[in-house]
Design an enzyme around this catalytic site. Sequence first.
Site, PDB file in Angstrom:
ATOM      1  N   ASP A   1     -14.880   4.409  11.572  1.00  0.00           N
ATOM      2  CA  ASP A   1     -14.071   3.504  10.752  1.00  0.00           C
ATOM      3  C   ASP A   1     -14.932   2.877   9.653  1.00  0.00           C
ATOM      4  O   ASP A   1     -16.024   3.372   9.374  1.00  0.00           O
ATOM      5  CB  ASP A   1     -13.381   2.461  11.661  1.00  0.00           C
ATOM      6  CG  ASP A   1     -12.057   2.006  11.053  1.00  0.00           C
ATOM      7  OD1 ASP A   1     -12.025   1.664   9.859  1.00  0.00           O
ATOM      8  OD2 ASP A   1     -11.039   1.991  11.773  1.00  0.00           O
TER       9      ASP A   1
ATOM     10  N   GLU B   1       5.058  -4.473   0.603  1.00  0.00           N
ATOM     11  CA  GLU B   1       3.880  -4.183  -0.218  1.00  0.00           C
ATOM     12  C   GLU B   1       4.238  -3.251  -1.375  1.00  0.00           C
ATOM     13  O   GLU B   1       3.506  -3.191  -2.362  1.00  0.00           O
ATOM     14  CB  GLU B   1       2.772  -3.578   0.640  1.00  0.00           C
ATOM     15  CG  GLU B   1       2.096  -4.560   1.601  1.00  0.00           C
ATOM     16  CD  GLU B   1       2.870  -4.834   2.881  1.00  0.00           C
ATOM     17  OE1 GLU B   1       3.980  -4.274   3.057  1.00  0.00           O
ATOM     18  OE2 GLU B   1       2.371  -5.621   3.717  1.00  0.00           O
TER      19      GLU B   1
ATOM     20  N   ASN C   1       7.858  -2.806   5.525  1.00  0.00           N
ATOM     21  CA  ASN C   1       6.404  -2.976   5.509  1.00  0.00           C
ATOM     22  C   ASN C   1       5.740  -1.682   5.068  1.00  0.00           C
ATOM     23  O   ASN C   1       6.208  -0.590   5.371  1.00  0.00           O
ATOM     24  CB  ASN C   1       5.877  -3.378   6.884  1.00  0.00           C
ATOM     25  CG  ASN C   1       4.446  -3.847   6.780  1.00  0.00           C
ATOM     26  OD1 ASN C   1       4.173  -4.936   6.254  1.00  0.00           O
ATOM     27  ND2 ASN C   1       3.513  -3.019   7.236  1.00  0.00           N
TER      28      ASN C   1
HETATM   29 MN    MN Z   1       2.856  -6.362   5.606  1.00  0.00          MN
END
Ligand code: MN
Length: 449
Positions: A252, A203, A140
């Site tokens: 954020d 990704e 990931n």
């Molecule tokens: Mn992912």
Amino acid sequence: MSLRSFLEFLEKKKQVIHVKEEVSTKHEISSIMGAFQNGPALLFENVEGHSTKVVGNVCGTRERTLQALGVSVEEIYAKHREAMLSPEAPKVVDDCSVKEVVEPPRLSKIPVLTHFEKDAGAYITSGVVSAKSPDGEVENVSIHRLQVLNDRQLAIRLVPRHLYRLWTMAKEKGEDLDVAISIGVHPAVLLAAACSPPFGVSEFGVANRLLGGRLSLVKCEKVDAYAVAEAELVLEGKISVTKEVVEGPLVDITGTYDVQRSQPVVDLVSVMHRKDYVYQALLPGGSEHRILMGLPREAAIYEAVSNVVPKVKAVNLTSSGCGWLHAVISIEKQTDGDAKNALLAAFAGHPSLKHAVVVDSDIDVYNPEQVEWAIALRFQADEDLVVIPKARGSTLDPSADQESGLTSKLGIDATRPLRVPKDKGSKAKIPKTGTSQKIITKICRELSE
Ligand code: MN
């Protein structure tokens, strides 16, 4: 394909401003970045206490981000869809530029920014974190904010998504999770890391596909993880499964302070970087943050809505809606019910979405005046309003329930009801002759001189 190659491209297009004055990593660089939202990229060449340059606002405009992928605004969703459906594992190289210097971690040597007044401290905000499952089957890649705790430790914010799942798997085995943190990468890698392909899809494969097979990875020296071979800087570390600290507060994407939480510690074991590496800064809540987080979600909404209506023209997660909470979607509808189905699909496609407006394809989703015009003349609240009480939303919204993340959602069907004839429900046009067009062009030229 690297950040460096993209910066060279931007230099040629005169989209990089060089800041030669000495500036501090504490508030000075971030305040200058904040003043040029939706503006050029900024290269800070003289950083107080550091010999390293800092680059910011690289993907500060939507146009520039699309240029990095070599696509137009109409092509981006198809390109994204293709990359998500057919990711392609990048090649792995042994020798690469990021290995020019390999040294023990010393975070104080890296010009990490302190952004806002009440932030807990310095934060790495452009770190692409890659990790594998304990059995090595699943990789990931995702972006996480990383708070500097001391010279060799970071706190990592793990939202319960894929990296959190890998970390939970490691925790069950009682082993810390090896991670590579790649900093200073091509925009395609940042965009791919902000996508959500299903668990099990790397990704990096999505990024490689976006780059037409031109991404390469390198195996880390001290941990079992792969990093971006052409990154400017790579931190190698282990996310602890036993040590946690209070993380935050930090601003954020909404531009507001997120709450403090207990989050895991990352113990760094090694650092590698190019000899003359450039540190990539990313301003939380800035236009670049909204674009990088928002574009992949726009693509997800586009995809979801395309499944229920004949044609989706465009999707905009608006800047004022923090690139996250508000969507405007333009469609070509066949029946009056299409827009409501589009709203339901949009909420499913991007679960953090809070308010959505569906308009006809004659409305420019990037123009708030046109969108408001459609709400004024094509919308009746008693029949065109959809309210979904207490669904799962974003805890980044301070008005949502902070414990449960529950929030109410609102959808507006601002498409022209089919009972209203087209010429009554659309903006009237003034025909332009060749002469009037010539005069308009001439006056525009005079005004811009
Ligand atoms: Mn992912």
